[in-house]
Motif scaffolding. Sequence first.
Motif, short mmCIF file in Angstrom:
data_model
loop_
_atom_site.label_atom_id
_atom_site.label_comp_id
_atom_site.label_asym_id
_atom_site.label_seq_id
_atom_site.Cartn_x
_atom_site.Cartn_y
_atom_site.Cartn_z
N LYS A 1 -8.09 0.84 -5.52
CA LYS A 1 -7.07 1.05 -6.55
C LYS A 1 -7.48 0.42 -7.87
CE LYS A 1 -3.17 1.35 -3.32
NZ LYS A 1 -1.86 0.78 -2.93
N ASN B 1 -1.72 -3.24 -14.81
CA ASN B 1 -1.11 -2.69 -13.61
C ASN B 1 -1.92 -3.17 -12.42
OD1 ASN B 1 -0.73 -0.61 -11.42
ND2 ASN B 1 0.76 0.12 -12.92
N ARG C 1 -8.10 2.30 -11.43
CA ARG C 1 -7.40 1.90 -12.64
C ARG C 1 -8.39 1.59 -13.76
NH1 ARG C 1 -3.28 3.11 -15.00
NH2 ARG C 1 -2.09 2.80 -13.07
#
Length: 594
Positions: A528, A587, A532
């Motif tokens: 992830k 994030n 990103r």
Amino acid sequence: MEDTRAEALPIGAAEAAAALQTLQRYKAGKAALDKRLIDNELWFRMGHWKNYRDPLMPGKAQPSSGWLFNSIANKHADAMDNYPEPMVLPRAADDQATAQALSSVLPVVLEQADYEQVYSDVWWRKLKQGTGVTGIFWDPAARGGLGDIAVRSVNLLMLYWEPGVQDIQDSPDLFHLSLEDTARLTAQYPQLAGHAAGVVDVPRYIHEDGQTTANKSVVVDWYYKRPDENGKLRLHYCKLCNGVVLYASQNDPALAARGLYDHGKYPFVFDPLFVEEDSPAGFGYIDVMKDCQNAIDRMNHAMDENVLLASRQRYVLSDTAGVNEEELADLSRDIVHVVGRLNDDSFRPLQTAGLQGNSLSYRNSRIEELKEISGNRDLTQGGTSGGVTAASAIAALQEAGSKLSRDMLKSAYRAFARQCYLIIELMRQFYDEQRVFRITGQRGESEFVPFSAQGLRAKPMPAVGGVELGSREPVFDIVVSAAKKSTFSRLSQNETAKECYKLGFFDPANADAALAALEMMDFEGVEKVRARVRQNGTLAQQLVQLQGQMARLSAALAQQPGGTQAAQDTAGLTAQLPVAAAARAMNWNGKEVK
């Protein structure tokens, strides 16, 4: 006429009698395991002296220390800190939507079945008995008759299979026993009236509350596999009590040819701790630690006796000493009368020798041995030794010392994946009507997802050259991860996130260098983070292009009459774009930073 019809059914009195004979044969083959399970329960409750009373010391105190219990309790805490969560992956591209729906629905189904309590109970039994057993059933009475999946922790003491099989699915018959109230059973099954005499006995744990089985009957759930006319093994089920057939799937016209469950497997998942050859059941930590715990308890008993004897004043008294024994034994008296003259030959104190240092050292060494055997060292419980005080060093030692727990968790996750496969198969068979499940989205909002068996059942394959290729049933893979991570795991992941932030991994301008570093790194959620960072790099390139276009647009507007204000507004918008890019980069793990 009723008796004639009963005898004409596939499962009647003769088949029930043959099944009970098979059960008795299975019980004889499992007798040693049953005795060990009952014995281990006493060890866990620190009541093992009931089986190891020393006839030479009647009435003496027999202490039980909690070293063995502490080891098992800590391992259970490790298991609960790593509660599993399933993720369903498709094997075909057109099953992607169904896999995503299953990934959202499966945790809700488990939550509705109270799986966290089942998971805890199975782990207690896995650590105590050496094997945890989970039952995956279809309960047609759930949800007001709509039916739903039931997940239960199963007592290994009440399960019987063919001796010598390694996999429980290889046993031709499987029996699950339970004790139920006779009056309630007779009210539910009228054919049981007049058959109250028990024909099967069950092993029982030793309790202190004096439980009675006078008004109980043994109910036998008989699962067996038999081939159909095409040679395919079908799973069937028969419920017996006191030699009477209460229900049989082969006697049910709806299930006679199909079987109880379409997946054709016994609805039990075994999770052994330490594997034994030629048995689906394993052995646990109590079997490994009981001898060392027994030695510690015997030494505690001897040391306690020594301390008590050393604290009391005792005397060697001759019959000719003339000492008043009652006054001598009464410690409240200041004067003890004596007739005649005392000397060392007729009266002397009897002093008990105190504990030697080597005795205490030996006892401590046995305690350390038990800790090593169970892998329950001080560092795994948060303690330190050997002068280790640095937080990073303690964390590294804890991580190295938890490899036994990680190994047990991997075994539990494999068993959990098998349970999820059985749940999906039951959904495929019984979820005829559409159901709505409330799930929690990535941002914490509630979503309502409709789901039925339509996406799980066989789909027709497209014809090739006018030739029908039949149908294809969706197949899925299940990946298990920890839903509830321990505090140490969360702390480690948070530290990794902060280090990546400090090094500028989330700066869009450093995307290429950050991706090169992330390719060499391995931690949970790294994919992830790579996605990103890659997205941030693309955003940075788009931002540079957009800023160039804005600059050219501002120059063109400034040359137009009255275009000065428009150029200034465009420049202000361009200045805000990097802020938006940075906010989007902040994030972590799919959670938006407010």
